[in-house]
Scaffold this active site. Structure first.
Site, PDB file in Angstrom:
ATOM      1  N   ASP A   9     -10.139   2.108   2.093  1.00 23.39           N
ATOM      2  CA  ASP A   9     -10.198   1.382   3.378  1.00 23.39           C
ATOM      3  C   ASP A   9     -10.785   2.293   4.457  1.00 23.39           C
ATOM      4  O   ASP A   9     -11.586   1.851   5.290  1.00 23.39           O
ATOM      5  CB  ASP A   9      -8.785   0.983   3.839  1.00 23.39           C
ATOM      6  CG  ASP A   9      -8.234  -0.222   3.100  1.00 23.39           C
ATOM      7  OD1 ASP A   9      -9.032  -1.033   2.595  1.00 23.39           O
ATOM      8  OD2 ASP A   9      -6.994  -0.351   3.026  1.00 23.39           O
TER       9      ASP A   9
ATOM     10  N   LYS B  14       0.818  -1.225   0.000  1.00 26.26           N
ATOM     11  CA  LYS B  14       0.000   0.000   0.000  1.00 26.26           C
ATOM     12  C   LYS B  14       0.849   1.273   0.000  1.00 26.26           C
ATOM     13  O   LYS B  14       0.455   2.274  -0.585  1.00 26.26           O
ATOM     14  CB  LYS B  14      -0.970  -0.004   1.187  1.00 26.26           C
ATOM     15  CG  LYS B  14      -2.065  -1.059   1.009  1.00 26.26           C
ATOM     16  CD  LYS B  14      -3.089  -1.037   2.118  1.00 26.26           C
ATOM     17  CE  LYS B  14      -4.036  -2.217   1.945  1.00 26.26           C
ATOM     18  NZ  LYS B  14      -5.092  -2.283   2.934  1.00 26.26           N
TER      19      LYS B  14
HETATM   20  P1  NDP Z   1       0.952  -3.747   9.330  1.00 21.32           P
HETATM   21  O1  NDP Z   1       1.975  -4.818   9.146  1.00 21.32           O
HETATM   22  O2  NDP Z   1       1.163  -2.440   8.662  1.00 21.32           O
HETATM   23  O3  NDP Z   1       0.792  -3.431  10.939  1.00 21.32           O
HETATM   24  C1  NDP Z   1       0.657  -4.449  11.850  1.00 21.32           C
HETATM   25  C2  NDP Z   1       0.537  -3.874  13.286  1.00 21.32           C
HETATM   26  O4  NDP Z   1       0.205  -4.969  14.117  1.00 21.32           O
HETATM   27  C3  NDP Z   1       1.800  -3.259  13.866  1.00 21.32           C
HETATM   28  O5  NDP Z   1       1.461  -2.128  14.635  1.00 21.32           O
HETATM   29  C4  NDP Z   1       2.366  -4.377  14.770  1.00 21.32           C
HETATM   30  O6  NDP Z   1       3.061  -3.897  15.901  1.00 21.32           O
HETATM   31  C5  NDP Z   1       1.099  -5.048  15.217  1.00 21.32           C
HETATM   32  N1  NDP Z   1       1.235  -6.473  15.513  1.00 21.32           N
HETATM   33  C6  NDP Z   1       1.539  -7.482  14.655  1.00 21.32           C
HETATM   34  N2  NDP Z   1       1.514  -8.674  15.291  1.00 21.32           N
HETATM   35  C7  NDP Z   1       1.183  -8.402  16.584  1.00 21.32           C
HETATM   36  C8  NDP Z   1       0.989  -9.216  17.741  1.00 21.32           C
HETATM   37  N3  NDP Z   1       1.146 -10.546  17.694  1.00 21.32           N
HETATM   38  N4  NDP Z   1       0.643  -8.609  18.897  1.00 21.32           N
HETATM   39  C9  NDP Z   1       0.464  -7.275  18.960  1.00 21.32           C
HETATM   40  N5  NDP Z   1       0.650  -6.445  17.913  1.00 21.32           N
HETATM   41  C10 NDP Z   1       1.002  -7.010  16.728  1.00 21.32           C
HETATM   42  O7  NDP Z   1      -0.417  -4.402   8.925  1.00 21.32           O
HETATM   43  P2  NDP Z   1      -1.702  -3.718   8.226  1.00 21.32           P
HETATM   44  O8  NDP Z   1      -2.102  -2.525   9.018  1.00 21.32           O
HETATM   45  O9  NDP Z   1      -1.464  -3.546   6.783  1.00 21.32           O
HETATM   46  O10 NDP Z   1      -2.809  -4.887   8.377  1.00 21.32           O
HETATM   47  C11 NDP Z   1      -3.244  -5.281   9.667  1.00 21.32           C
HETATM   48  C12 NDP Z   1      -4.424  -6.257   9.561  1.00 21.32           C
HETATM   49  O11 NDP Z   1      -5.551  -5.608   8.980  1.00 21.32           O
HETATM   50  C13 NDP Z   1      -4.152  -7.499   8.711  1.00 21.32           C
HETATM   51  O12 NDP Z   1      -4.598  -8.618   9.455  1.00 21.32           O
HETATM   52  C14 NDP Z   1      -5.021  -7.285   7.479  1.00 21.32           C
HETATM   53  O13 NDP Z   1      -5.468  -8.518   6.955  1.00 21.32           O
HETATM   54  C15 NDP Z   1      -6.174  -6.486   8.046  1.00 21.32           C
HETATM   55  N6  NDP Z   1      -6.889  -5.647   7.042  1.00 21.32           N
HETATM   56  C16 NDP Z   1      -8.234  -5.854   6.824  1.00 21.32           C
HETATM   57  C17 NDP Z   1      -8.936  -5.075   5.885  1.00 21.32           C
HETATM   58  C18 NDP Z   1     -10.398  -5.305   5.637  1.00 21.32           C
HETATM   59  O14 NDP Z   1     -10.933  -4.805   4.622  1.00 21.32           O
HETATM   60  N7  NDP Z   1     -11.111  -5.977   6.494  1.00 21.32           N
HETATM   61  C19 NDP Z   1      -8.260  -4.015   5.103  1.00 21.32           C
HETATM   62  C20 NDP Z   1      -6.865  -3.857   5.440  1.00 21.32           C
HETATM   63  C21 NDP Z   1      -6.206  -4.655   6.366  1.00 21.32           C
HETATM   64  P3  NDP Z   1       4.614  -3.403  15.843  1.00 21.32           P
HETATM   65  O15 NDP Z   1       4.575  -1.984  15.332  1.00 21.32           O
HETATM   66  O16 NDP Z   1       5.035  -3.509  17.277  1.00 21.32           O
HETATM   67  O17 NDP Z   1       5.342  -4.342  14.941  1.00 21.32           O
END
Ligand code: NDP
Length: 267
Positions: free
Chosen positions: A103, A67
Site C-alpha cells: 500500500d 492488516k
Molecule cells: P481505519 O479504520 O484503520 O482508520 C480509519 C480512520 O478514519 C481513523 O483515524 C478514524 O478516526 C477516521 N474516521 C473514520 N470515520 C470518520 C469520520 N466520519 N470523520 C472523521 N474521521 C473518521 O481504516 P483504514 O486506514 O484501514 O482505511 C481507511 C480507508 O482507506 C478506507 O476507506 C479504505 O477503503 C481505504 N483504503 C484504500 C486503499 C486503496 O488501495 N485505494 C488501500 C487501503 C485502504 P478515529 O481514530 O477518531 O476513530
C-alpha cells in the site's frame, strides 16, 4: 484446475466489493500464467494463518480489518512493513509466510505523479495513515497528521511526526492533503470540519482521497476549490502491481501490467 495451478486470494471482511480478483486475474491471463486469484471472507483475523495453509495458497492480499492480524500471522516481515506494523501482501516462500506492505509504495507512486511532495497533511490516523506517514517520512517529506480523536495519534508522535486533533489544528499549507479516513465511503460526511478543510485545501497544491470508485464529499470540495484531486484507484493499481511481482517473484514493467489491471475499473 491442474495440480500445478497457483492459487492466490484476497482475505477481508467484507470482501465481496473488492476488485483485486478482477485486477489480478486479468493480469495473470494476459501474462499467460497458469494461476487463479479468488476472494475469501475471513471473519476472524486469528484464523488467517490456518486458512492460508488450508486453502493451499501461494499468496494473499489482506484488506480491512485484518492488516494488523496478518502482520502477526507471518513468519517474517520484510521492508517498510516492519515499521508500519501492518501488511497487505503475504507470499509463501519455502513453506513460510513472508509479509510485505505494498500500500505504502503504491500510494507514493500515485502521489508523485502529481509532482514533488515536500509537505503532506494526512487526514486520519488508522492503518492506511500509518503506511503513508511512514513511507513519506522515509523519503524526507514533512508529515502532519490530523485526526478527530487523539487515541491513535501516539504511534505517529513516537515517529517524531506532527500530530493534531481538530481542536488543536494550527492551519498550514501543504503540497498534498490526503484523506485516509473512511468518511464519505458509505455516508456524505467530510473527513474534518469544513472550517478546517476549506482553508487547508485552498492553501495546498494537490489532494488525494484513498477511497476509490466513489465521488466523496472530500473530492467534491477539492474540485469546487479548484485543487487538482484524484481518488484511490491509482494507489490500488500500483499496490496490485507490486503485490503481483512478489507473488510471481518477477519484476514486470508497469507498462505491461497496468493496461490489464486497469480493465478491472472499466467493467
Ligand atoms: P481505519 O479504520 O484503520 O482508520 C480509519 C480512520 O478514519 C481513523 O483515524 C478514524 O478516526 C477516521 N474516521 C473514520 N470515520 C470518520 C469520520 N466520519 N470523520 C472523521 N474521521 C473518521 O481504516 P483504514 O486506514 O484501514 O482505511 C481507511 C480507508 O482507506 C478506507 O476507506 C479504505 O477503503 C481505504 N483504503 C484504500 C486503499 C486503496 O488501495 N485505494 C488501500 C487501503 C485502504 P478515529 O481514530 O477518531 O476513530
Amino acid at each position: 484446475m491442474r495440480a500445478t495451478t497457483k492459487l492466490f486470494a484476497i482475505f477481508g471482511d467484507p470482501v465481496t466489493h473488492s476488485i483485486s480478483p478482477l485486477m489480478h486475474n486479468y493480469a495473470l491471463k494476459g501474462l499467460g500464467i497458469d494461476a487463479c486469484y479468488t476472494r475469501y471472507r475471513l471473519r476472524e483475523g486469528a484464523l488467517l494463518r490456518q486458512k492460508f495453509f488450508e486453502l493451499k495458497l501461494q499468496g494473499v492480499n489482506v484488506t480491512v480489518p485484518h492488516k494488523e492480524a496478518a502482520y502477526k500471522a507471518c513468519d517474517e516481515i520484510r521492508g517498510i512493513a516492519q515499521k508500519i506494523g501492518a501488511i497487505n501482501t503475504i507470499h509463501l516462500e519455502k513453506g513460510k509466510m513472508i509479509g510485505y506492505n505494498t500500500d505504502a509504495p503504491g500510494f507514493l507512486k500515485s502521489a508523485k505523479r502529481f509532482g514533488e511532495i515536500n509537505r503532506v497533511c494526512i487526514l486520519g490516523a488508522g492503518g492506511t495513515a500509518r503506511a503513508l506517514a511512514v513511507a513519506f517520512a522515509e523519503h524526507g517529506t514533512a508529515v502532519s497528521l490530523l485526526n478527530r480523536s487523539s487515541g491513535r495519534l501516539d504511534f505517529f508522535k513516537e515517529q517524531g511526526l506532527q500530530t493534531y486533533t481538530w481542536d488543536m489544528w494550527p492551519g498550514g499549507s501543504f503540497d498534498l492533503v490526503v484523506n485516509t479516513t473512511s468518511a464519505g465511503l458509505l455516508d456524505d460526511t467530510l473527513p474534518a470540519p469544513r472550517e478546517i478543510l476549506e482553508p487547508l485545501l485552498r492553501e495546498s497544491s494537490y489532494a488525494i482521497d484513498v477511497i476509490y470508485n466513489t465521488h466523496t464529499p472530500f473530492i467534491a470540495l477539492a474540485e469546487k476549490l479548484g485543487v487538482p484531486v484524484k481518488d484511490g484507484s491509482e494507489m490500488l493499481l500500483f499496490q496490485g502491481v507490486y503485490a503481483l511481482e512478489l507473488f510471481l517473484e518477477k519484476r514486470y514493467s508497469e507498462a505491461r501490467l497496468l493496461p490489464w489491471m486497469q480493465k478491472a475499473f472499466t467493467r
